[in-house]
Write a protein that holds these residues in place. Sequence first.
Motif, PDB file in Angstrom:
ATOM      1  N   ASP A  35       0.822  -1.210   0.000  1.00 27.57           N
ATOM      2  CA  ASP A  35       0.000   0.000   0.000  1.00 27.57           C
ATOM      3  C   ASP A  35       0.854   1.257   0.000  1.00 27.57           C
ATOM      4  N   GLU A  36       1.890   1.290   0.851  1.00 30.59           N
ATOM      5  CA  GLU A  36       2.738   2.476   0.921  1.00 30.59           C
ATOM      6  C   GLU A  36       3.514   2.656  -0.378  1.00 30.59           C
ATOM      7  N   GLY A  48      -6.441   2.850   5.873  1.00 28.05           N
ATOM      8  CA  GLY A  48      -6.165   2.926   4.452  1.00 28.05           C
ATOM      9  C   GLY A  48      -7.273   2.341   3.592  1.00 28.05           C
ATOM     10  N   ARG A  56       2.335   6.264  -7.236  1.00 29.83           N
ATOM     11  CA  ARG A  56       1.275   7.097  -7.817  1.00 29.83           C
ATOM     12  C   ARG A  56       1.555   8.573  -7.615  1.00 29.83           C
ATOM     13  N   ARG A  57       2.042   8.944  -6.417  1.00 32.33           N
ATOM     14  CA  ARG A  57       2.365  10.353  -6.179  1.00 32.33           C
ATOM     15  C   ARG A  57       3.521  10.807  -7.062  1.00 32.33           C
ATOM     16  N   ASP A  82       1.217   3.943  -3.118  1.00 33.62           N
ATOM     17  CA  ASP A  82       0.929   5.372  -2.937  1.00 33.62           C
ATOM     18  C   ASP A  82       2.121   6.221  -3.362  1.00 33.62           C
TER      19      ASP A  82
END
Length: 616
Positions: free
Chosen positions: A27-28, A599, A34-35, A31
């Motif tokens: 998940d991290e 999350g 994507r950022r 993210d």
Amino acid sequence: MPAPIEVTTFEPRARTLRLPWPFTGRDEELDLVRRSLAAGRPGIAVTGAAGCGRTRLAAEAVRGADCVRVAGTPETRGLPFAAFAHLLPEHVTLPRAVQLLSPVRLLMVDDAHLLDDASAALLHQLAVQGRTRLLVLVTEGVSVPDAVSRLWTGELLPRLALEALPREDTAPLLTAAAGGPVEPLTVNRLHRLCGGDLRLLRDLLDALREQELFTRVPETDERTWRGRIPVTPALRERAAAVLARACPDERETLDRLAFAEPLPLPADTLDLAVLERLEADGLLEVGAEADGDAPTVRLAHALHGPVLRAAAGRLRARRLTGGRRPVAPALGAEAAELTRRIERADVRRTPTPVGEWILAEGEPVPPWYAAVRARFSRLRGELREAAAWAREGLAATPHDPACRTELALAAVQSGQTWPLAARGDLDEALKTLRTTDADPDADPGTDSGDSYAVYDAVRLGAPERAVRLLPPDGVLAQHARALARADGPALDLAAAGLEQRGFLLFAAEAYAQAVRAHRDAGAARTARTRAVALARRCQGARTPALAGLVLGELTARQRQIVTLAAAGLSNRQIAERLTLSVRTVGNHLYSAYTRLGAGDRGALPWLVERPDAQPA
């Protein structure tokens, strides 16, 4: 008229078709990627070992986006601009190629370590130009073109070094592939065999399913696997590094190490020149020297031993098996070390190759060993794993009291109603939950097994008397003192200390208690996030301290929707039940996630209050 051409169509069997695996964990990392690909960002380079899931992560990151994809291949490394051939005309120059690709807003480059020199230079120039966001995937441990490595060494792109998928995030993949939940000890074995290579993991699963080697655990309906490894052509190819050694002396050494497992061999009993060559090729693991003894050696990859044993002829196997040393002393030493760690309040994961080998081979697990393994796992918060070890011991000795106790305690902490001690009564905690003859009036000593019975009162929210009975300098007493003072920052420190020592469930509980103690809303949200993250690693733990990680910050409608979502209802089902629009339900959930520090839906079971839970 020419004769018609006959075409033969081969249809693979349905059970061998490979469906896409679900995306799990990361998940991290997702993210971050994507950022990094958002407008105005240059992109990112993702590196990692072969099979670690770089491509799957990248595919999830760009899903739904307008993305152009290219990939390097070993066959075309000598052809200029081969990776970009479908995007460029023939005989193009580098400046012209940069000009033609400038309108591309998002470019994903897979296997960038295999790019030809011209394609690598083009990629580097696109990064320098900065108009195209780049997602560059590179395998670690191999030769990489300088133009590619300069993307991150020259600070043109940030770099994400992707670690192997953790064991707890591998379980959902196995559940999807096996058609149902997989027993945790089998998850451990598969994770250990694949060494973080998810492609190898798929090969192993395909082999197990094809030869129908999964069986069911009657009590849980989980899939389990014991016994031999099916050596399919795909797995033989994976083990080519050892099976294809042409030197007879090297193969003899590899076979001797394989048949010595689970124990290593002293290096001075083998040809040192051969060992040096095998070590240089990464096939051996050399143990540390102790008290002037020669170092020990073992095979570096968990898959190689089983494959080498399966490939040996019957006479060779008989000869080499006869030289294996008895494993009973080593098994006893493992149990003694685990017991010492429990007594020192340090349950960080430690290698236990002998016990895992006995389990994998399908041999009976002595109940005294199984009980220690179960307790060690339970204290770590690995409750399903603890129950599985206890069942292994009971399979050999059905009425073993230590294994029966561990099985019951794992079940209790997995969500069944706690005993009378749930009221916070220390005397009942000692009477009902203790596993030894601890004297509650004894003077505090060291952090021993007796302390855990006293510590249950801290976990149940009644720390006052436990403060006096616990060893004063230990991490358990630190938690007790912080809770007795309702000191949020001190509870955070205690939780961090518990996590450092491997007590994942205890740390989750301490952070959950810190949520209620903190006066600062930001600190409370941080503690809640940490509590949820740790609780998710504890294999379904449901304890009073974890019940209801403060839903009070939500509106009444948000609490209602979150409770239904945690029960497994979809957004549409919630909308129908509450007469709302699906969009409204989604908006409420998004707001709730933000406030709770969650999350996704997976965190909700640890945030929802249970009707029978007592406040911590």
